[in-house]
Design an enzyme around this catalytic site. Structure first.
Site, PDB file in Angstrom:
ATOM      1  N   ASN A   1       9.584  -2.324  -3.882  1.00 39.69           N
ATOM      2  CA  ASN A   1       8.419  -1.845  -3.138  1.00 39.69           C
ATOM      3  C   ASN A   1       7.165  -2.384  -3.818  1.00 39.69           C
ATOM      4  OD1 ASN A   1       7.411  -0.205  -0.919  1.00 39.69           O
ATOM      5  ND2 ASN A   1       6.591   1.165  -2.469  1.00 39.69           N
ATOM      6  N   LYS A   2       6.018  -2.010  -3.313  1.00 40.02           N
ATOM      7  CA  LYS A   2       4.743  -2.508  -3.834  1.00 40.02           C
ATOM      8  C   LYS A   2       4.628  -2.265  -5.333  1.00 40.02           C
ATOM      9  CE  LYS A   2       2.366  -4.248  -1.810  1.00 40.02           C
ATOM     10  NZ  LYS A   2       2.335  -5.723  -1.604  1.00 40.02           N
TER      11      LYS A   2
ATOM     12  N   GLN B   1      -4.242  -1.129  -0.931  1.00 37.83           N
ATOM     13  CA  GLN B   1      -3.742  -0.671   0.368  1.00 37.83           C
ATOM     14  C   GLN B   1      -3.856   0.847   0.517  1.00 37.83           C
ATOM     15  OE1 GLN B   1      -2.084  -2.714  -1.729  1.00 37.83           O
ATOM     16  NE2 GLN B   1      -0.887  -4.257  -0.626  1.00 37.83           N
TER      17      GLN B   1
ATOM     18  N   ASP C   1      10.751  -2.165   0.596  1.00 38.09           N
ATOM     19  CA  ASP C   1      10.895  -3.474   1.224  1.00 38.09           C
ATOM     20  C   ASP C   1      12.343  -3.943   1.234  1.00 38.09           C
ATOM     21  OD1 ASP C   1       8.089  -4.742   1.834  1.00 38.09           O
ATOM     22  OD2 ASP C   1       7.883  -3.635  -0.042  1.00 38.09           O
TER      23      ASP C   1
END
Length: 361
Positions: A255-256, A204, A245
């Site tokens: 989070n990621k 991403q 998130d």
């Protein structure tokens, strides 16, 4: 909405808790989505989370014009996909996706309440939902601007910032969250330098963040995730900005995948580590990060995605968690539209939520 069937379908059964709400209006499918990503046709990519006939499409608000028929190319793409899936396609309405997909429950509730108060044919209901979507989008943009304003106070002219994954306008509205201070600073002539992790395995950072920042005129350098320690050691960055998130009551943050490791490096090299996101991501009913379930994805993302030929031995076992949890002790501050929370987070987060709800004395 008399005579309509409503489905609650898990779009991404991870810690975000994102859902899509699908209404079947005769032959028309209308999805009020909390799991789509701007610029993508999600749901079609991951039909396994839906019933066969319900697994059609979802979309971020930025696709609204295309979905409503003002961009024939995307409409043709959706129609072609619907035909291949043997479903009926007429329209898709997407709610905006704030950087945190799990926070869109409020938007969904608002959409559903508006629809329930609307009498009339399906076409009229779709028009009402569109107006509500646009109102939510405007509010989301203002929320992101406020996050950006607060975040911009944490960095100085010419500072270097390390980012991970994508939390800009492609993921939310207007400025996004983690990229918000950077984009706002660019608008105001405050130049910041950015090092963007590519963010394996879905890239991403490479596919979205690098493109988004370069398009805005920001000085951005793309690095592999395992190069972050060298960037910090060389003194090239003065802060890390990441999205979130979910934030647990004690400040642990999901989070990621890769975010936690970045936070450990930042602590070692004395680089402030900031988490940026809306107050709606703060879950005071979630005691710690240990209570946040983590989605595990298909190992093919590691073995073969992005390669012309698989880069790993056939059948090798892979572990592919989509997210990780950063311990609150590694976080310098959590930046929201309501202000900046600092340790002890158990107190500052609760005070912020109370203030935003209007419960503070």
């Amino acid at each position: 909405m008399k005579g309509l069937r409503k489905y609650l379908t898990p779009f991404a059964p991870d810690q975000s808790g994102a859902v899509s709400v699908l209404y079947e209006l005769g032959g028309m499918l209308v999805i009020c989505d909390a799991g789509g990503c701007t610029g993508n046709v999600c749901g079609f990519d991951e039909p396994r989370w839906f019933e066969t006939r319900s697994a059609v499409f979802s979309a971020g608000l930025r696709d609204m014009d295309a979905i409503l028929g003002r961009d024939d190319r995307l409409v043709a793409k959706l129609a072609d996909a619907a035909e291949k899936l043997d479903v009926t396609f007429a329209a898709v309405i997407g709610t905006p996706v704030p950087a945190v997909i799990g926070t869109d429950y409020r938007a969904l509730e608002r959409m559903l309440a508006r629809a329930d108060r609307t009498a009339g044919p399906p076409e009229q209901i779709v028009q009402v939902l569109e107006r509500e979507c646009r109102a939510i989008h405007r509010e989301d943009g203002e929320m992101c601007r406020r996050i950006a304003e607060h975040g911009l106070t944490l960095v100085g002219e010419g500072d270097g910032i390390l980012t991970h994954c994508n939390a800009g306008a492609l993921a939310a509205s207007r400025y996004g969250t983690a990229l918000g201070p950077i984009l706002l600073g660019q608008e105001r002539g405050k130049k910041l330098r950015v090092f963007a992790d590519e963010t394996r395995p879905l890239l991403q950072g490479a596919r979205l963040t690098a493109w988004e920042l370069a398009r805005a005129g920001v000085e951005v350098t793309l690095i592999c995730d395992n190069m972050a320690s060298m960037v910090m050691k060389n003194g090239w960055v003065q802060a890390c900005f990441v999205g979130c998130d979910r934030v647990a009551a004690n400040g642990d943050t999901a989070n990621k995948i890769g975010t936690s490791g970045l936070a450990v490096l930042a602590r070692y090299y004395n680089v402030p580590f900031y988490v940026l996101g809306p107050t709606s991501t703060i879950d005071l009913d979630c005691p710690t990060g240990a209570d946040i379930p983590i989605e595990e994805r298909d190992g093919e993302e590691i073995r073969s995605l992005w390669y012309q030929e698989p880069m790993a031995p056939a059948g090798v076992r892979c572990w592919d968690p989509a997210f990780d949890v950063t311990d609150h002790s590694l976080i310098s501050a959590i930046v929201t539209e309501g202000g900046i929370c600092r340790p002890p987070f158990g107190e500052s987060l609760r005070e912020l939520v109370s203030r935003e709800k209007g419960d503070a004395p």
